[in-house]
Design a protein around this motif. Structure first.
Motif, short mmCIF file in Angstrom:
data_model
loop_
_atom_site.label_atom_id
_atom_site.label_comp_id
_atom_site.label_asym_id
_atom_site.label_seq_id
_atom_site.Cartn_x
_atom_site.Cartn_y
_atom_site.Cartn_z
N GLN A 72 0.82 -1.21 0.00
CA GLN A 72 0.00 0.00 0.00
C GLN A 72 0.85 1.26 0.00
N HIS A 73 1.97 1.22 0.72
CA HIS A 73 2.87 2.37 0.69
C HIS A 73 3.37 2.63 -0.73
N ASN A 74 3.76 1.57 -1.43
CA ASN A 74 4.28 1.74 -2.78
C ASN A 74 3.23 2.37 -3.69
N ARG A 79 1.55 7.29 -6.43
CA ARG A 79 0.49 8.26 -6.74
C ARG A 79 0.91 9.66 -6.31
N GLY A 80 1.52 9.77 -5.12
CA GLY A 80 1.96 11.07 -4.62
C GLY A 80 3.10 11.66 -5.44
N LYS A 108 1.74 -0.20 -8.63
CA LYS A 108 2.03 -1.36 -7.80
C LYS A 108 3.52 -1.71 -7.88
N PRO A 109 4.06 -2.41 -6.88
CA PRO A 109 5.48 -2.78 -6.93
C PRO A 109 5.78 -3.70 -8.10
#
Length: 301
Positions: A72-74, A79-80, A108-109
């Motif tokens: 989720q961080h990736n 996106r950021g 996604k990773p």
């Protein structure tokens, strides 16, 4: 057990927090990572740290491997990144996500993330303790932070099974991986990975908590990010792609690991400014907290 390292009249000592909330002398420094340094080296390191802060690192790491364990961080960080540096493309990707209800596949990773724990080696010598002012490098306009869980080995590993590897963890700390995001993007595209975008500074809480207290709840830790005294996001440790035992087992494949080596989980979802849009600016005060583990605070600029 919560521990910290302090400068004493005769050298470096370790203290523990007793049930009354008082810091008292603790004789077993091995709980902080098992690495024994000579007194002169420790004293010199402590003097460098105390030049800028009233605190010391709880352990001086031999090395630093930083993993990426949160899908989720990736996704949110990608996106950021687009939102900050490519606003036109961000509008297109936002439309795609609204229509499909799914993240853009490119956020996604990469496939290797799902097959094995992935990490990069950073600069173990540039760690500073909480309370240290952090200057913005002169080559970046996009300074960011990353709230992570750090864990340090107290026993050696080589070709370890996951269960054995988990038992070798000595203590946990709050970890922050400062990042120059505008520089990082180009370095990642070089194929060599992060360089000047990461190596200039990382930071660690002045307290460490022994593994017996943290491992049983490693998937339910909570924490927060505050800027200038205002909480801007909260984090949870739930959702790791691999267990910490699997992470260390992978790192130890045909490679010896030693007491005192430091590892990071990678950023907890919501634990970076790139995800939330809260970028660091000169004059900011950054506060990162992991409940029950410790706290980091830095003046920026």
């Amino acid at each position: 057990m919560k521990l910290r390292r302090v400068r004493t009249g005769s050298g470096i000592g370790v203290q523990t927090l007793d049930p009354d909330g008082d810091w008292v002398a603790y004789p077993d420094a091995a709980a902080l990572g098992g690495q024994v340094f000579d007194d002169a080296w420790l004293a010199a390191a402590a003097d460098r740290q105390l030049e800028r802060s009233a605190h010391l690192l709880p352990v001086q790491p031999l090395s630093f491997r930083d993993f990426m364990l949160y899908e989720q961080h990736n996704i949110d960080a990608a996106r950021g990144l687009i939102r900050r540096f490519h606003p036109g493309l961000y509008r297109v990707t936002s439309l795609y996500e609204r229509v499909t209800g799914r993240p853009v596949p490119q956020f996604k990773p990469k496939p290797l993330f799902y097959r094995q724990p992935i990490y990069y080696m950073s600069n173990a010598q540039s760690f500073v303790p909480t309370g240290t002012p952090v200057a913005v490098p002169d080559y970046t306009q996009a300074l960011d932070f990353e709230l992570e869980i750090g864990f340090v080995l107290a026993a050696p590993l080589f070709n370890a099974a996951p269960e054995e590897a988990a038992q070798a963890i000595g203590a946990f700390v709050v970890l922050n991986d400062f990042s120059a995001r505008d520089v990082q993007r180009a370095e990642m595209l070089s194929g060599f990975g992060p360089q000047k975008s990461k190596h200039f500074a990382s930071s660690m809480s002045d307290t460490a908590v022994t593994a017996d207290e943290i491992l049983p709840r490693i998937d339910s830790l909570t924490g927060s990010v505050a800027l200038n005294g205002t909480v801007v996001s909260t984090v949870s440790s739930a959702g790791m792609q691999f267990s910490l035992g699997e992470v260390l087992a992978h790192a130890s494949r045909s490679e010896p690991l030693y007491p005192g080596e430091l590892f990071g989980t990678g950023t907890l979802p919501g634990g970076s400014g790139m995800e939330t849009g809260h970028w660091l600016r000169p004059g900011d005060t950054l506060t990162l907290t992991l409940d029950g583990v410790g706290r980091l605070e830095h003046a920026i600029g």
